[in-house]
Design an enzyme around this catalytic site. Structure first.
Site, PDB file in Angstrom:
ATOM      1  CB  ILE A 111      69.427  31.763 -11.848  1.00  0.00           C
ATOM      2  CG1 ILE A 111      68.176  31.668 -11.401  1.00  0.00           C
ATOM      3  CG2 ILE A 111      69.909  33.027 -12.247  1.00  0.00           C
ATOM      4  CD1 ILE A 111      67.211  31.698 -12.482  1.00  0.00           C
ATOM      5  CD  GLU A 112      74.946  31.211  -9.793  1.00  0.00           C
ATOM      6  OE1 GLU A 112      75.943  31.283 -10.770  1.00  0.00           O
ATOM      7  OE2 GLU A 112      74.864  31.819  -8.875  1.00  0.00           O
TER       8      GLU A 112
END
Length: 534
Positions: free
Chosen positions: A135-136
Site C-alpha cells: 500500500i505504501e
C-alpha cells in the site's frame, strides 16, 4: 506403497539432503542458517501434515516443496478482518482487476518478503503487516512522495529521525531495507501499544497518532464507537481508504485463485545476505565485484545517495548468497584503490566549481553530475562535495564524522555586479550618486575617466553596481512608478465617482417623478462607473 508412506519417505530423503547442504553451507556463510522461528514454523507445518514425523529428528528441517512465503504469511494472519465497509469491496475490485500491477508489485516484493516476515515473527506481530509496503510504496524502496516520504515504508524526514534513520548526503536509511523495516515495525508496535487495536494503529501510521487520538475524543463526546469504521467519518479520504486497501490485498493474498491472480513464487528462504564493508568503495565497483547489474544491486542497496559507499563499522551491503561469494572472491583479487572519490569542503562562499574542478583535475560537468548540482547554481560556504581522489588523498577514506555531518547548500549563480547607465540630475553630486548605488567616488571616476568631482546635469555615467543593489534599485523604481500610477487611478476613480453619483441622482429624481410611488435602489460602482437599479 500407500501414498502417505511414499510422501513420508520422500520428505525424509529430502530433509537429509537439505541437512547435509546446510551443514556444508554454514562454513561458508554462517548468516545463511535457518533462524529458530523459521525452523519451528517449518516443523509445525510438517507435523500438521504428517503426525508420524513428531519424533523424527530430521523433522525440524522438513519443508514441503510447495510451501512458500505466501503460505507462511497466510498462516500468521492475526488482524481481525475489516467488515461492513464498502471501501474494502471497492479496493478489492480495484486490485483484483489489475493482475499486471499485482504481478509487478509481488515480483519486487519477492526480494524483501522473507526478511520482513522473519522480523514480524520474531516480534510476534501479525504477518499481514508484511503486505503494508504494498500500500505504501508498491514495494519500491526508491519511492519518494510529494510529502517527502521515502522508501519502502514511506517515512517522512522527521519520523525517520525519530526512529534513528540516518539521513545525510551519503546515505538515507529511510530507503534501507534493513533499517527502515526495523523502524517501521518498531513504530507499528508502539502504535498498537497506544491503541490496543491494529486497525487504529494502521490508521495512525498513515494519519498520525495525534490525529487518531483526537478522532477518538470526538467519537466519545458524540457517544459513538471508537472502532475504525466508526472513526472513519472523522478521517481524510486517504486514511479512510488505507486500512481497506490492506484488507483488500489481504483478501487477494489469502485466496488468489478466487480472483484470477497468480502470485509470483517466493521461496521460503533468505533472498539476500549482508556483507560488512569497512573501506570506502565505489557503488559501480561493488556491483562489478558482485557481478550484478546496477539496477539489481541498487534494488537491495537503495540507501546510498552518492557513487561511493562510505566505509564504517556498521556499513552493510546486501547481496544474494551466490553474488556475495563472488563479491568476496573478486574483492580479494583486486589490487587497486576501491574508491575514486573523496570529500571536499567549500570554505569560500564564492569558490567556483570551475576552480574546484581544475584543482582536482576534472571537469565542472563531472563535479555537477556526481553532486547533483543543477546548472546556474553555485555552492555556499560550508558545503561538502565529492571530488576525484588525488595522489595525496588516494589512501584516505571519508571519515565517519564527515559522512554523518556533510551538508550541501546552493544559491543561484548571479554576477557580482551589474553595469548600468545613470543620467546626472541637477541635484546630483558624485557623492550622492556613490551613496545611492553603494559604490565609491573613486570607482565612479575610474569607470568614467573623470579627473575631478564635478558633474554636469544630463551627463551619462557608467556604473558597475553590486548585483543586489541593482536589483533593489530596479524594484524601488518599479514600486515608485506603480505608486504614481496607483495615485493617478485613485484620482480618476474619485472624479468618476463624483460624476456617477450626480448622474445617478438626476436619473433617480427623474424616475421618481414619473413612477407611481415605485421605490428604486441605486447601486453605484466607483471603479466601473456602472449604475445598477434594482
Amino acid at each position: 506403497m500407500p501414498r502417505s508412506d511414499l510422501k513420508v519417505s520422500v520428505k525424509v530423503i529430502s530433509a537429509a539432503v537439505f541437512l547435509l547442504g546446510t551443514v556444508t553451507a554454514s562454513h561458508a556463510a554462517s548468516d545463511l542458517s535457518l533462524p529458530y522461528s523459521y525452523s519451528s514454523w517449518a516443523q509445525d507445518a510438517a507435523l500438521q501434515d504428517n503426525p508420524n514425523l513428531a519424533n523424527d529428528p530430521l523433522s525440524e528441517f522438513v519443508v514441503a516443496s510447495d510451501v512458500d512465503v505466501w503460505a507462511r504469511i497466510r498462516k500468521g494472519f492475526a488482524i481481525p478482518d475489516l467488515v461492513d465497509n464498502q471501501l474494502v469491496i471497492n479496493q478489492t475490485l480495484w486490485y483484483s482487476s489489475r493482475p499486471d500491477y499485482i504481478g509487478r508489485t509481488t515480483k519486487r516484493a519477492s526480494l524483501y518478503l522473507y526478511h520482513v516476515v522473519e522480523e514480524l515473527e520474531k516480534r510476534g506481530m501479525p504477518t499481514e503487516l508484511a503486505l503494508l509496503p504494498f500500500i505504501e510504496s508498491a514495494f519500491n524502496p526508491q519511492a519518494y512522495s510529494t510529502a517527502k516520504a521515502a522508501g519502502m515504508w514511506q517515512f517522512i524526514p522527521s519520523t525517520g529521525r525519530d526512529f534513528n534513520l540516518k539521513q545525510n548526503m551519503f546515505k538515507d536509511e529511510r530507503r534501507s531495507v534493513l533499517a527502515s523495516t526495523d523502524a517501521a515495525l518498531t513504530y507499528l508496535q508502539r502504535l498498537y501499544g497506544m491503541f490496543g487495536d491494529w486497525q487504529l494503529a494502521l490508521a495512525a501510521y498513515n494519519w498520525g497518532e495525534g490525529s487518531v487520538q483526537r478522532a477518538i475524543k470526538k467519537a466519545e463526546a458524540a457517544g459513538v464507537g471508537t472502532d475504525f469504521n466508526s472513526l472513519s467519518v472523522y478521517m481524510p479520504a486517504e486514511t479512510k481508504n488505507y486500512v481497506p486497501k490492506l484488507q483488500a490485498v489481504k483478501n487477494i493474498i489469502a485466496a488468489p485463485d478466487s480472483y484470477g491472480i497468480t502470485l509470483v513464487k517466493v521461496d521460503n528462504q533468505p533472498y539476500f545476505v549482508s556483507v560488512a564493508k569497512t573501506r570506502d568503495i565505489d557503488v559501480k565497483l561493488a556491483a562489478q565485484f558482485a557481478e550484478m547489474p546496477m539496477d539489481e544491486f541498487k534494488a537491495l542497496n537503495p540507501q546510498f545517495n552518492r557513487p561511493v559507499i562510505t566505509g564504517s563499522s556498521n556499513t552493510q551491503i546486501l547481496l544474494p548468497q551466490s553474488n556475495a561469494e563472488k563479491f568476496k572472491t573478486n574483492l580479494g583479487k583486486w589490487g587497486h584503490a576501491l574508491s575514486s572519490w573523496t570529500a571536499h569542503k567549500v570554505t569560500n562562499a564564492r569558490e567556483k566549481i570551475e576552480v574546484i574542478a581544475a584543482r582536482f583535475h576534472t571537469t565542472p560537468q563531472v563535479i555537477r553530475e556526481v553532486n547533483n548540482i543543477p546548472p546556474k547554481m553555485v555552492l555556499k560556504a560550508g558545503s561538502t562535495i565529492l571530488v576525484p581522489r588525488t595522489d595525496e588523498s588516494s589512501q584516505k577514506d571519508i571519515t565517519q564524522d564527515v559522512a554523518d555531518n556533510a551538508t550541501m547548500a546552493m544559491a543561484p549563480d548571479v554576477p557580482d555586479s551589474k553595469k548600468i547607465h545613470v543620467t546626472v540630475k541637477k541635484s546630483d553630486t558624485i557623492n550622492t550618486i556613490a551613496n545611492r548605488y553603494k559604490v565609491t567616488t573613486a570607482q565612479i571616476k575610474n569607470w568614467n575617466d573623470l579627473r575631478g568631482d564635478k558633474l554636469a546635469s544630463g551627463q551619462k555615467l557608467e556604473l558597475h553596481v553590486p548585483f543586489r543593489a541593482a536589483s533593489t534599485t530596479r524594484t524601488a523604481s518599479k514600486s515608485k512608478a506603480k505608486s504614481e500610477s496607483s495615485k493617478t487611478v485613485t484620482r480618476q476613480a474619485s472624479r468618476n465617482t463624483k460624476s456617477t453619483k450626480t448622474a445617478a441622482a438626476k436619473s433617480s429624481n427623474s424616475r421618481s417623478a414619473s413612477s407611481n410611488n415605485r421605490s428604486s435602489k441605486v447601486i453605484v460602482s466607483a471603479q466601473s462607473t456602472r449604475v445598477a437599479i434594482k
